[in-house]
Design a protein around this motif. Structure first.
Motif, PDB file in Angstrom:
ATOM      1  N   HIS A 275       0.944  -1.267   0.077  1.00 17.20           N
ATOM      2  CA  HIS A 275       0.022  -0.080   0.038  1.00 17.20           C
ATOM      3  C   HIS A 275       0.897   1.379   0.283  1.00 17.20           C
ATOM      4  CE1 HIS A 275      -3.416   2.696   0.861  1.00 17.20           C
ATOM      5  NE2 HIS A 275      -2.759   3.089   1.723  1.00 17.20           N
ATOM      6  N   LYS A 276       1.813   1.310   0.891  1.00 17.67           N
ATOM      7  CA  LYS A 276       2.850   2.588   0.862  1.00 17.67           C
ATOM      8  C   LYS A 276       3.506   2.574  -0.414  1.00 17.67           C
ATOM      9  CE  LYS A 276       6.540   4.462   3.701  1.00 17.67           C
ATOM     10  NZ  LYS A 276       7.461   4.102   4.901  1.00 17.67           N
ATOM     11  N   LEU A 277       3.833   1.323  -1.211  1.00 15.51           N
ATOM     12  CA  LEU A 277       4.574   1.581  -2.254  1.00 15.51           C
ATOM     13  C   LEU A 277       3.701   2.330  -3.395  1.00 15.51           C
ATOM     14  CD1 LEU A 277       7.103   0.967  -4.193  1.00 15.51           C
ATOM     15  CD2 LEU A 277       6.003  -1.423  -4.299  1.00 15.51           C
ATOM     16  N   ARG A 278       2.625   1.640  -3.446  1.00 12.35           N
ATOM     17  CA  ARG A 278       1.536   2.215  -4.358  1.00 12.35           C
ATOM     18  C   ARG A 278       1.280   3.797  -4.078  1.00 12.35           C
ATOM     19  NH1 ARG A 278      -1.285  -2.660  -3.506  1.00 12.35           N
ATOM     20  NH2 ARG A 278      -2.706  -1.608  -1.811  1.00 12.35           N
ATOM     21  N   GLU A 279       1.237   4.231  -2.918  1.00  9.09           N
ATOM     22  CA  GLU A 279       0.952   5.597  -2.578  1.00  9.09           C
ATOM     23  C   GLU A 279       2.255   6.289  -3.367  1.00  9.09           C
ATOM     24  OE1 GLU A 279       0.514   5.882   1.525  1.00  9.09           O
ATOM     25  OE2 GLU A 279      -1.583   5.964   1.411  1.00  9.09           O
ATOM     26  N   GLN A 280       3.470   5.775  -3.082  1.00  3.16           N
ATOM     27  CA  GLN A 280       4.630   6.484  -3.604  1.00  3.16           C
ATOM     28  C   GLN A 280       4.835   6.588  -4.830  1.00  3.16           C
ATOM     29  OE1 GLN A 280       7.793   4.124  -1.545  1.00  3.16           O
ATOM     30  NE2 GLN A 280       7.755   5.313   0.307  1.00  3.16           N
ATOM     31  N   GLN A 281       4.263   5.452  -5.862  1.00  6.84           N
ATOM     32  CA  GLN A 281       4.235   5.504  -7.011  1.00  6.84           C
ATOM     33  C   GLN A 281       3.169   6.330  -7.697  1.00  6.84           C
ATOM     34  OE1 GLN A 281       3.541   1.038  -7.678  1.00  6.84           O
ATOM     35  NE2 GLN A 281       5.913   0.551  -7.974  1.00  6.84           N
ATOM     36  N   ARG A 282       2.081   6.509  -6.989  1.00  5.20           N
ATOM     37  CA  ARG A 282       1.093   7.180  -7.473  1.00  5.20           C
ATOM     38  C   ARG A 282       1.393   8.737  -7.085  1.00  5.20           C
ATOM     39  NH1 ARG A 282      -2.498   4.741  -5.758  1.00  5.20           N
ATOM     40  NH2 ARG A 282      -3.477   3.620  -7.335  1.00  5.20           N
ATOM     41  N   GLU A 283       2.034   9.156  -6.287  1.00  4.02           N
ATOM     42  CA  GLU A 283       2.379  10.507  -6.201  1.00  4.02           C
ATOM     43  C   GLU A 283       3.697  10.737  -7.162  1.00  4.02           C
ATOM     44  OE1 GLU A 283       0.972  12.583  -3.948  1.00  4.02           O
ATOM     45  OE2 GLU A 283      -0.238  11.289  -3.160  1.00  4.02           O
ATOM     46  N   ALA A 284       4.437  10.061  -7.515  1.00  2.00           N
ATOM     47  CA  ALA A 284       5.421  10.018  -8.481  1.00  2.00           C
ATOM     48  C   ALA A 284       4.840  10.215  -9.922  1.00  2.00           C
ATOM     49  CB  ALA A 284       6.438   8.930  -8.477  1.00  2.00           C
ATOM     50  N   GLN A 285       3.822   9.559 -10.254  1.00  2.00           N
ATOM     51  CA  GLN A 285       2.783   9.649 -11.318  1.00  2.00           C
ATOM     52  C   GLN A 285       2.274  11.092 -11.373  1.00  2.00           C
ATOM     53  OE1 GLN A 285      -0.527   6.946 -11.072  1.00  2.00           O
ATOM     54  NE2 GLN A 285      -0.458   6.558 -13.465  1.00  2.00           N
ATOM     55  N   ILE A 286       1.706  11.664 -10.273  1.00  2.00           N
ATOM     56  CA  ILE A 286       0.892  12.973 -10.321  1.00  2.00           C
ATOM     57  C   ILE A 286       2.071  13.932 -10.649  1.00  2.00           C
ATOM     58  CG2 ILE A 286      -0.208  14.622  -8.649  1.00  2.00           C
ATOM     59  CD1 ILE A 286      -1.428  12.155  -7.165  1.00  2.00           C
ATOM     60  N   LYS A 287       3.053  13.696 -10.016  1.00  2.00           N
ATOM     61  CA  LYS A 287       4.097  14.957 -10.410  1.00  2.00           C
ATOM     62  C   LYS A 287       4.375  14.884 -11.922  1.00  2.00           C
ATOM     63  CE  LYS A 287       6.506  14.550  -5.716  1.00  2.00           C
ATOM     64  NZ  LYS A 287       7.699  14.245  -5.235  1.00  2.00           N
ATOM     65  N   LEU A 288       4.220  14.060 -12.571  1.00  2.00           N
ATOM     66  CA  LEU A 288       4.481  14.052 -14.078  1.00  2.00           C
ATOM     67  C   LEU A 288       3.267  14.607 -14.519  1.00  2.00           C
ATOM     68  CD1 LEU A 288       5.929  10.288 -14.699  1.00  2.00           C
ATOM     69  CD2 LEU A 288       7.140  12.535 -14.530  1.00  2.00           C
ATOM     70  N   PHE A 289       2.144  15.083 -14.150  1.00  2.00           N
ATOM     71  CA  PHE A 289       0.957  15.675 -14.794  1.00  2.00           C
ATOM     72  C   PHE A 289       1.324  16.921 -15.009  1.00  2.00           C
ATOM     73  CE2 PHE A 289      -2.378  12.514 -12.788  1.00  2.00           C
ATOM     74  CZ  PHE A 289      -1.829  11.597 -13.376  1.00  2.00           C
TER      75      PHE A 289
ATOM     76  N   PRO B 128       0.241  20.968 -14.796  1.00  2.00           N
ATOM     77  CA  PRO B 128      -0.303  21.817 -14.056  1.00  2.00           C
ATOM     78  C   PRO B 128      -1.761  21.673 -13.634  1.00  2.00           C
ATOM     79  CG  PRO B 128       1.343  23.122 -14.966  1.00  2.00           C
ATOM     80  CD  PRO B 128       1.171  21.917 -15.937  1.00  2.00           C
ATOM     81  N   ARG B 129      -2.429  21.683 -14.843  1.00  2.00           N
ATOM     82  CA  ARG B 129      -3.921  21.550 -14.883  1.00  2.00           C
ATOM     83  C   ARG B 129      -4.519  20.373 -14.542  1.00  2.00           C
ATOM     84  NH1 ARG B 129      -7.756  20.988 -19.532  1.00  2.00           N
ATOM     85  NH2 ARG B 129      -9.779  22.048 -18.875  1.00  2.00           N
ATOM     86  N   GLU B 130      -3.712  19.076 -14.864  1.00  2.00           N
ATOM     87  CA  GLU B 130      -4.085  18.005 -14.274  1.00  2.00           C
ATOM     88  C   GLU B 130      -3.804  17.870 -13.027  1.00  2.00           C
ATOM     89  OE1 GLU B 130      -3.048  15.920 -18.737  1.00  2.00           O
ATOM     90  OE2 GLU B 130      -1.446  15.968 -17.265  1.00  2.00           O
ATOM     91  N   ARG B 131      -2.719  18.116 -12.339  1.00  2.00           N
ATOM     92  CA  ARG B 131      -2.537  18.176 -11.129  1.00  2.00           C
ATOM     93  C   ARG B 131      -3.394  18.878 -10.299  1.00  2.00           C
ATOM     94  NH1 ARG B 131       2.929  19.096 -12.716  1.00  2.00           N
ATOM     95  NH2 ARG B 131       3.111  21.036 -11.806  1.00  2.00           N
ATOM     96  N   GLU B 132      -3.767  20.157 -10.847  1.00  2.00           N
ATOM     97  CA  GLU B 132      -4.848  20.820 -10.254  1.00  2.00           C
ATOM     98  C   GLU B 132      -6.176  19.956 -10.003  1.00  2.00           C
ATOM     99  OE1 GLU B 132      -7.224  25.267 -10.607  1.00  2.00           O
ATOM    100  OE2 GLU B 132      -5.866  24.676 -11.998  1.00  2.00           O
TER     101      GLU B 132
END
Length: 278
Positions: A73-87, A89-93
């Motif tokens: 679960h922690k690994l998935r959270e880290q991967q998802r946050e790293a994924q969001i950083k690639l979005f 600005p409008r997508e991250r918003e």
């Protein structure tokens, strides 16, 4: 009495437990202090008993499984946050706004209902938020891919290729041009499939956003557990599941479009070589 089946995973985890290392260290220090092998023999016997008994207990296995679940679960959270950083600005918003709304729903539910425990169906918004991030990632990648391709250019190439088949001077030239026609037709068909999937995912993303808004409205205006529970959380879950299934079914089409692009390049090389040969 039925014993659990042997699993090397639990044996390995039991061996790595800090208590096991500290226990062996104590015996080793004891052996060094008394300068006798007796503590080492006792350590070997204790270690054998420990590795035979502990990994086989259901309590320890549950502990290991719970740790593994938490780690994943922690690994998935880290991967998802790293994924969001690639979005962009409008997508991250959009992602952060939905995360904020989710937390607001939890806060408002506790505030207006006077309860400390959030029901399971509302807690499912955690999973729906994760689904939003995953679907948005698919949406943006497919959208960007479509933007990199000029459909009009491909259509023009198809018209030219069909004319080349009609004007071919011999069977060999006709077969080569016909192969190009088939590749271009498949490419346009793949483009259409991906375009449809992009529109479907876009609608699903809007559906998730609107559902979060609906839940928040219900929590604020009619804050009773019964009314909130009456919302159809399962319908959204089923809709997302169907969308993901459709994306899996079209993933081959997405790869096929890249394959058709390579085929076009190979065809152009073949035509170039044929022309050089003349």
């Amino acid at each position: 009495m039925e014993f659990p089946k042997f699993d090397v995973k639990y044996l390995r985890e039991a061996f790595k437990e800090p208590i096991n290392f500290w226990g062996m260290a104590v015996f080793a220090v004891g052996a060094a202090y008394v300068q006798d092998v007796t503590p080492l023999v006792a350590a070997l016997a204790t270690e054998t008993l420990y590795l035979a008994a502990v990994p086989a207990t259901s309590v320890y296995r549950s502990l290991v499984d719970r740790r593994e679940k938490q780690r994943l679960h922690k690994l998935r959270e880290q991967q998802r946050e790293a994924q969001i950083k690639l979005f962009d600005p409008r997508e991250r918003e959009a992602v952060e706004y939905l995360r904020w709304m989710k937390n607001q729903i939890y806060s408002n539910y506790k505030k207006f209902t006077g309860t400390k425990q959030i029901p399971h169906n509302i807690q499912s918004l955690d999973q729906r938020w994760e689904d939003f991030v995953d679907l948005l990632d698919v949406y943006r990648r497919r959208k960007h891919h479509l933007r990199s391709i000029s459909r009009q250019s491909v259509s023009n190439q198809l018209v030219q290729a069909e004319r080349s088949v009609e004007n071919a001077k011999d069977d060999r030239e006709r077969r080569i041009q016909q192969a190009n026609v088939e590749i271009l037709k498949r490419r346009i068909a793949a483009f259409n499939d991906i375009e449809r999937s992009v529109k479907l995912v876009e609608g699903q993303l809007q559906s998730i956003e609107n559902f979060f808004g609906l839940v928040n409205d219900q929590v604020v205006t009619l804050p009773t557990p019964e009314r909130v529970s009456s919302l159809d959380f399962e319908q959204l879950s089923d809709s997302i599941a169907m969308t993901k299934q459709m994306l899996e079914e079209t993933s081959d089409t997405f790869a096929a479009l890249d394959s058709h692009n390579r085929d076009i390049g190979n065809f152009q090389l073949l035509v170039s070589n044929t022309g050089t040969g003349k």
